[in-house]
Write a protein that holds these residues in place. Structure first.
Motif, PDB file in Angstrom:
ATOM      1  N   GLN A   1     -13.577  -0.317  -0.013  1.00 13.84           N
ATOM      2  CA  GLN A   1     -13.036   0.647   0.944  1.00 13.84           C
ATOM      3  C   GLN A   1     -13.564   2.048   0.672  1.00 13.84           C
ATOM      4  N   HIS A   2     -13.622   2.432  -0.614  1.00 15.74           N
ATOM      5  CA  HIS A   2     -14.141   3.757  -0.953  1.00 15.74           C
ATOM      6  C   HIS A   2     -15.602   3.905  -0.514  1.00 15.74           C
TER       7      HIS A   2
ATOM      8  N   GLY B   1     -13.435   1.716   6.551  1.00 16.08           N
ATOM      9  CA  GLY B   1     -12.442   1.545   5.494  1.00 16.08           C
ATOM     10  C   GLY B   1     -11.252   0.744   5.963  1.00 16.08           C
TER      11      GLY B   1
ATOM     12  N   ARG C   1     -10.475  -2.027  -3.170  1.00 18.09           N
ATOM     13  CA  ARG C   1     -10.446  -0.560  -3.139  1.00 18.09           C
ATOM     14  C   ARG C   1     -11.856   0.027  -3.236  1.00 18.09           C
TER      15      ARG C   1
ATOM     16  N   TYR D   1       0.870  -1.168   0.000  1.00 11.56           N
ATOM     17  CA  TYR D   1       0.000   0.000   0.000  1.00 11.56           C
ATOM     18  C   TYR D   1       0.902   1.212   0.000  1.00 11.56           C
TER      19      TYR D   1
ATOM     20  N   ASN E   1      -5.114   3.655  -4.789  1.00 14.47           N
ATOM     21  CA  ASN E   1      -4.895   3.183  -3.430  1.00 14.47           C
ATOM     22  C   ASN E   1      -6.146   3.454  -2.590  1.00 14.47           C
ATOM     23  N   PRO E   2      -6.265   2.819  -1.439  1.00 18.99           N
ATOM     24  CA  PRO E   2      -7.343   3.159  -0.518  1.00 18.99           C
ATOM     25  C   PRO E   2      -7.272   4.624  -0.090  1.00 18.99           C
TER      26      PRO E   2
ATOM     27  N   HIS F   1      -7.231   7.355   2.661  1.00 16.90           N
ATOM     28  CA  HIS F   1      -7.101   7.641   4.093  1.00 16.90           C
ATOM     29  C   HIS F   1      -7.542   9.082   4.351  1.00 16.90           C
TER      30      HIS F   1
ATOM     31  N   LEU G   1      -9.455  -3.158   4.717  1.00 11.36           N
ATOM     32  CA  LEU G   1      -8.048  -3.475   4.447  1.00 11.36           C
ATOM     33  C   LEU G   1      -7.559  -4.612   5.338  1.00 11.36           C
TER      34      LEU G   1
END
Length: 476
Positions: free
Chosen positions: A312-313, A451, A309, A34, A263-264, A266, A455
């Motif tokens: 997560q979004h 989120g 991803r 990541y 990417n995820p 943050h 992961l």
């Protein structure tokens, strides 16, 4: 993202540093990585006005003109589909790889407008050497990545003198027709050196798509029988440029700012996106819309897979870190090159065609670590600098933002304050990956809980798979 838009820019709020322009199937791996970008900035495709001009745009952001003046759509009408399919079946066949199909998707929906097919030699050379194409009216549009289709000697011989070829997908289904073809030599070394600025072994896209490819390139006009679908449960997110423009109109957007990511998300990313919207409101826009636009094509095996991803979004939106009312989530179908300043131009250009007039770019955009040395492959600041000078992106301006890091006093992601540097914690991609793999939680406020759980579950599934594979080997 190409129309002049009038803006009122207050430098006391934005702290602008002026830049003068020159007049010119899911894979699981054992070592997931990541990568987190800390330094982020906003790039917007327009000229700032004087301090005293009214704070308003002259036209809806979704009506910004696509490159070349009109949005390309190469999917044949349903009424012609039967006859085109019969014709394609009768032609010499050319088999597409998974990445070739992703490029068919990109071209057919107009992300690469005004390109209407895989590049012929003159277009290829312009892209390779000038990062742009000159269109019929003499104007220049950005085209920093060659979009080409490679064939081997056997395929070239089978095509013979036929002016057209049928395209067959990786699953054997008929995809479309490439017309008025031109075949020319594929100098791989030149292509790699000019696109990446390096011929070091280990460049992901090179190893996947160029090294095993044939020694010829075939260009021509593309016709696609049906819109490209992947049937992976995510097709509803794959909005075309025209669909996005329609959605911007539906939401009555007067500005659209796009965020490219692979990417995820943050809370540092979210801080930037929310701060961008605040600044646009300060400029006088009434309804800025965020296009959260993750890349959905080829990525290197150690990147977090697309389905993870996207999950997560969705949690980022569910947890209220980003506002669903002012955010559109879509998948950008392009493959990833990891070609740094060369590739970031393509990412910006494609969003112009989707109707966005603001573009957020991070530190070392489209970059990666050097494949054989312990250093970045590209200078982390060159991407944003290149965007300010790129041919075909002449109106691009840069608004620098500060570094985002974890504020240990406020216990949240914040813009770095050098006056109290000791209070900030920089959580690298390696550190975050270690957290996720070991099940240790990052500091509160680094990422939304929902989120982060996505992961953690992903890395736990990898460890379970690794353990099962290890046991199977021992049993054997």
């Amino acid at each position: 993202m190409s129309l002049t838009i009038k803006l009122h820019v207050t430098t006391s709020h934005l702290n602008i540093t002026a830049i003068k322009r020159p007049t010119l199937p899911r894979l699981r791996t054992t070592k997931p990585i990541y990568h987190s970008d800390a330094l982020l900035c906003l790039v917007y495709k327009q000229k700032p006005t004087t301090m005293h001009e009214p704070a308003r745009s002259t036209i809806k952001s979704s009506l910004i003109e696509p490159d070349g003046g009109s949005l390309v759509d190469l999917v044949v009408p349903e009424s012609e589909r039967g006859s085109k399919a019969l014709e394609a079946e009768s032609l010499p066949k050319l088999s597409l790889t998974k990445i070739d199909l992703e490029w068919v998707h990109v071209i057919s929906e107009g992300w690469a407008s005004p390109l209407r097919g895989f590049m012929r030699e003159d277009q290829y050379l312009q892209s390779l050497h000038f990062n742009s194409l000159r269109v019929k009216d003499g104007s220049v549009v950005n085209m920093s990545l060659p979009i080409v289709l490679a064939i081997d000697d056997e395929t070239k011989e089978r095509i013979g003198t036929s002016p057209n070829v049928g395209l067959v997908g990786p699953n054997g289904d008929l995809i479309g027709i490439l017309r008025s073809i031109e075949i020319y030599k594929h100098n791989k070394e030149e292509r790699i050196a000019r696109t990446w600025g390096s011929t070091a072994p280990g460049l992901p896209y090179v190893e996947e798509a160029i090294t095993p490819a044939g020694n010829w390139l075939i260009g021509g006009d593309l016709e696609v029988l049906e819109r490209i679908k992947y049937n992976d449960g995510l097709d509803n997110y794959r909005l075309s440029p025209q669909q996005l423009r329609n959605e911007f109109d539906k939401r009555q957007a007067d500005a659209v700012f796009a965020f490219q990511l692979r990417n995820p998300v943050h809370n540092g990313h979210a801080l930037l996106m929310n701060d961008t919207r605040r600044r646009l409101l300060e400029m006088g826009y009434k309804n800025p819309i965020l296009l959260l636009h993750p890349l959905g094509g080829f990525t290197k095996p150690d990147d977090v897979p697309l389905d993870v991803r996207m999950e997560q979004h969705s949690k980022v939106l569910e947890d209220g870190v980003l506002d669903p009312e002012t955010t559109i989530v879509g998948i950008f179908p392009s493959p990833m090159h990891y070609a740094g300043p060369t590739e970031v131009q393509w990412h910006a250009k494609a969003r112009i065609n989707a109707g966005a007039n603001f573009y957020i770019v991070g530190r070392d955009p489209a970059g990666m670590g050097h494949p054989t040395e312990k250093r970045d492959l590209y200078d982390p600041d060159h991407g944003k600098k290149v965007l300010s000078m790129a041919p075909g992106l002449e109106k691009l301006n840069i608004l620098p933002f500060r570094v985002a890091a974890y504020d240990t006093v406020e216990k949240k992601m914040a813009f770095f304050d050098p006056s109290r540097a000791k209070d900030f914690l920089f959580i690298s991609g390696t550190k975050m990956r270690t957290y996720a793999k070991t099940g240790e939680n990052p500091p509160d406020g680094f990422m939304c809980p929902g989120g982060w759980k996505v992961l953690v579950n992903y890395y736990e599934s990898l460890q379970t798979e690794e353990s099962s594979q290890h046991q199977a080997v021992l049993s054997t």
